[in-house]
Motif scaffolding. Structure first.
Motif, PDB file in Angstrom:
ATOM      1  N   ALA A  33      65.056  38.639  22.927  1.00 33.38           N
ATOM      2  CA  ALA A  33      63.922  39.547  22.763  1.00 33.38           C
ATOM      3  C   ALA A  33      62.680  38.765  22.383  1.00 33.38           C
ATOM      4  CB  ALA A  33      64.227  40.582  21.670  1.00 33.38           C
ATOM      5  N   LEU A  34      61.546  39.396  22.559  1.00 35.97           N
ATOM      6  CA  LEU A  34      60.304  38.855  22.032  1.00 35.97           C
ATOM      7  C   LEU A  34      60.182  39.324  20.589  1.00 35.97           C
ATOM      8  CD1 LEU A  34      58.033  39.615  25.109  1.00 35.97           C
ATOM      9  CD2 LEU A  34      59.031  37.409  24.456  1.00 35.97           C
ATOM     10  N   PRO A  35      59.593  38.524  19.701  1.00 33.67           N
ATOM     11  CA  PRO A  35      59.466  38.945  18.311  1.00 33.67           C
ATOM     12  C   PRO A  35      58.658  40.246  18.219  1.00 33.67           C
ATOM     13  CG  PRO A  35      58.807  36.647  18.568  1.00 33.67           C
ATOM     14  CD  PRO A  35      59.009  37.205  19.932  1.00 33.67           C
ATOM     15  N   GLY A  36      59.183  41.189  17.462  1.00 29.64           N
ATOM     16  CA  GLY A  36      58.497  42.468  17.310  1.00 29.64           C
ATOM     17  C   GLY A  36      59.423  43.526  16.777  1.00 29.64           C
ATOM     18  N   GLY A  37      58.917  44.756  16.758  1.00 32.44           N
ATOM     19  CA  GLY A  37      59.729  45.855  16.251  1.00 32.44           C
ATOM     20  C   GLY A  37      58.970  47.153  16.208  1.00 32.44           C
ATOM     21  N   HIS A  38      59.609  48.134  15.573  1.00 33.53           N
ATOM     22  CA  HIS A  38      59.062  49.486  15.526  1.00 33.53           C
ATOM     23  C   HIS A  38      57.836  49.599  14.625  1.00 33.53           C
ATOM     24  CE1 HIS A  38      63.005  50.476  17.253  1.00 33.53           C
ATOM     25  NE2 HIS A  38      62.308  51.406  17.861  1.00 33.53           N
ATOM     26  N   GLN A  39      56.963  50.495  15.005  1.00 29.10           N
ATOM     27  CA  GLN A  39      55.743  50.760  14.253  1.00 29.10           C
ATOM     28  C   GLN A  39      56.089  51.493  12.967  1.00 29.10           C
ATOM     29  OE1 GLN A  39      52.859  53.019  16.475  1.00 29.10           O
ATOM     30  NE2 GLN A  39      51.177  52.144  15.327  1.00 29.10           N
ATOM     31  N   ASP A  40      55.529  51.036  11.865  1.00 31.76           N
ATOM     32  CA  ASP A  40      55.682  51.681  10.562  1.00 31.76           C
ATOM     33  C   ASP A  40      54.455  52.534  10.278  1.00 31.76           C
ATOM     34  OD1 ASP A  40      58.122  50.459  10.130  1.00 31.76           O
ATOM     35  OD2 ASP A  40      57.343  48.950   8.732  1.00 31.76           O
ATOM     36  N   PRO A  41      54.610  53.569   9.434  1.00 32.39           N
ATOM     37  CA  PRO A  41      53.465  54.437   9.123  1.00 32.39           C
ATOM     38  C   PRO A  41      52.254  53.704   8.553  1.00 32.39           C
ATOM     39  CG  PRO A  41      55.504  55.412   8.317  1.00 32.39           C
ATOM     40  CD  PRO A  41      55.837  54.021   8.807  1.00 32.39           C
ATOM     41  N   GLU A  42      52.483  52.587   7.847  1.00 34.82           N
ATOM     42  CA  GLU A  42      51.355  51.851   7.263  1.00 34.82           C
ATOM     43  C   GLU A  42      50.636  50.948   8.270  1.00 34.82           C
ATOM     44  OE1 GLU A  42      55.090  49.459   6.329  1.00 34.82           O
ATOM     45  OE2 GLU A  42      54.539  51.537   6.107  1.00 34.82           O
ATOM     46  N   ASP A  43      51.200  50.777   9.472  1.00 35.27           N
ATOM     47  CA  ASP A  43      50.542  49.979  10.505  1.00 35.27           C
ATOM     48  C   ASP A  43      49.379  50.774  11.087  1.00 35.27           C
ATOM     49  OD1 ASP A  43      52.458  47.969  10.192  1.00 35.27           O
ATOM     50  OD2 ASP A  43      53.743  48.795  11.761  1.00 35.27           O
ATOM     51  N   SER A  44      48.184  50.213  11.031  1.00 38.98           N
ATOM     52  CA  SER A  44      46.998  50.935  11.499  1.00 38.98           C
ATOM     53  C   SER A  44      46.872  50.946  13.026  1.00 38.98           C
ATOM     54  CB  SER A  44      45.734  50.341  10.873  1.00 38.98           C
ATOM     55  OG  SER A  44      45.630  48.962  11.198  1.00 38.98           O
ATOM     56  N   THR A  45      47.418  49.914  13.687  1.00 35.04           N
ATOM     57  CA  THR A  45      47.341  49.812  15.149  1.00 35.04           C
ATOM     58  C   THR A  45      48.627  49.187  15.678  1.00 35.04           C
ATOM     59  OG1 THR A  45      46.415  47.581  15.127  1.00 35.04           O
ATOM     60  CG2 THR A  45      44.827  49.427  15.050  1.00 35.04           C
ATOM     61  N   SER A  46      48.792  49.230  16.987  1.00 31.10           N
ATOM     62  CA  SER A  46      49.933  48.551  17.614  1.00 31.10           C
ATOM     63  C   SER A  46      49.861  47.046  17.381  1.00 31.10           C
ATOM     64  CB  SER A  46      49.955  48.832  19.114  1.00 31.10           C
ATOM     65  OG  SER A  46      50.199  50.176  19.370  1.00 31.10           O
ATOM     66  N   LEU A  47      48.651  46.501  17.402  1.00 31.51           N
ATOM     67  CA  LEU A  47      48.488  45.066  17.160  1.00 31.51           C
ATOM     68  C   LEU A  47      48.897  44.698  15.739  1.00 31.51           C
ATOM     69  CD1 LEU A  47      47.673  42.286  18.195  1.00 31.51           C
ATOM     70  CD2 LEU A  47      45.289  42.838  17.614  1.00 31.51           C
ATOM     71  N   SER A  48      48.559  45.545  14.775  1.00 28.14           N
ATOM     72  CA  SER A  48      48.973  45.246  13.395  1.00 28.14           C
ATOM     73  C   SER A  48      50.496  45.300  13.271  1.00 28.14           C
ATOM     74  CB  SER A  48      48.284  46.172  12.386  1.00 28.14           C
ATOM     75  OG  SER A  48      48.655  47.508  12.571  1.00 28.14           O
ATOM     76  N   THR A  49      51.142  46.175  14.033  1.00 25.71           N
ATOM     77  CA  THR A  49      52.609  46.195  14.067  1.00 25.71           C
ATOM     78  C   THR A  49      53.135  44.875  14.619  1.00 25.71           C
ATOM     79  OG1 THR A  49      52.696  48.598  14.401  1.00 25.71           O
ATOM     80  CG2 THR A  49      54.646  47.341  15.050  1.00 25.71           C
ATOM     81  N   ALA A  50      52.552  44.414  15.714  1.00 28.07           N
ATOM     82  CA  ALA A  50      52.997  43.163  16.338  1.00 28.07           C
ATOM     83  C   ALA A  50      52.850  41.986  15.377  1.00 28.07           C
ATOM     84  CB  ALA A  50      52.218  42.916  17.622  1.00 28.07           C
ATOM     85  N   TYR A  51      51.715  41.900  14.686  1.00 28.23           N
ATOM     86  CA  TYR A  51      51.512  40.806  13.733  1.00 28.23           C
ATOM     87  C   TYR A  51      52.484  40.910  12.555  1.00 28.23           C
ATOM     88  CZ  TYR A  51      47.269  38.729  15.747  1.00 28.23           C
ATOM     89  OH  TYR A  51      46.377  38.061  16.552  1.00 28.23           O
ATOM     90  N   ARG A  52      52.675  42.112  12.009  1.00 24.52           N
ATOM     91  CA  ARG A  52      53.586  42.292  10.871  1.00 24.52           C
ATOM     92  C   ARG A  52      55.001  41.882  11.264  1.00 24.52           C
ATOM     93  NH1 ARG A  52      57.100  45.900  10.110  1.00 24.52           N
ATOM     94  NH2 ARG A  52      56.180  47.445  11.520  1.00 24.52           N
TER      95      ARG A  52
END
Length: 191
Positions: free
Chosen positions: A65-84
């Motif tokens: 897989a590529l590093p990543g995962g599900h969006q959390d409620p505290e993530d403001s954007t999809s990009l912030s999810t990707a970075y987290r």
């Protein structure tokens, strides 16, 4: 680009920014984000991937897989999810990534929509820190090998089915949504 050499970072950046990528299918799907990170683009372009651990009952066990995962409620954007998620899974922080932008949205067979972001990473795989209970190892995917498979299996100009789309790497194979993202990116490169 009709060949792999040389990989032009500026052309790739402009191509990603100027292309209309696959759009979201809507809010009814679970949201996730991943990073497709390219390392050493001038000499030997490789893509950072992870091999999920072989955990009993884990639906992604032994999958590349590529590093990543599900969006959390505290993530403001999809990009912030990707970075987290990138930092949580690999220890790679935002300052180590030159993000070119989104490659668009890709649906999985389990009702998840993944937004894939593309960027350059200047690190070394030996620097990656991961939890061995979740990730078995780092897999560096040579971009040239992806392109070679893409051409050999005549994937160009079409979207192969889930049962056909497969990119072998080392002793594993990339399939599913990750293979779909690699296919999409390779199609962009070969235009």
């Amino acid at each position: 680009m009709t060949s792999m050499a040389p990989f032009d970072v500026n052309v790739a950046r402009e191509m990603i920014r100027a292309t209309e990528h696959p759009d979201s299918a809507g809010d009814h799907l679970k949201k996730a984000s991943v990073f497709m990170l390219l390392r050493s683009p001038e000499t030997d372009p490789t893509i950072l991937a992870i091999l999920k651990a072989n955990n009993k009952g884990y639906p992604w066990a032994n999958q590349v897989a590529l590093p990543g995962g599900h969006q959390d409620p505290e993530d403001s954007t999809s990009l912030s999810t990707a970075y987290r998620e990138l930092e949580e899974e690999t220890g790679i922080v935002a300052s180590q990534v030159d993000c070119f932008g989104s490659l668009g949205h890709f649906q999985t067979i389990n009702s998840t929509e993944i937004e894939a972001f593309f960027g350059l990473w200047d690190g070394d795989e030996k620097e990656v820190v991961y939890d061995a209970s979740e990730i078995a190892r780092i897999v560096m995917i040579p971009l040239a090998a992806v392109v070679k498979t893409h051409r050999a299996k005549a994937y160009s100009g079409r979207v192969p089915g889930w049962d056909e789309l497969l990119y072998p790497v080392e002793d594993v194979a990339v399939w599913g949504a990750t293979a779909r993202i690699l296919h999409y990116f390779t199609e962009l490169l070969l235009v």
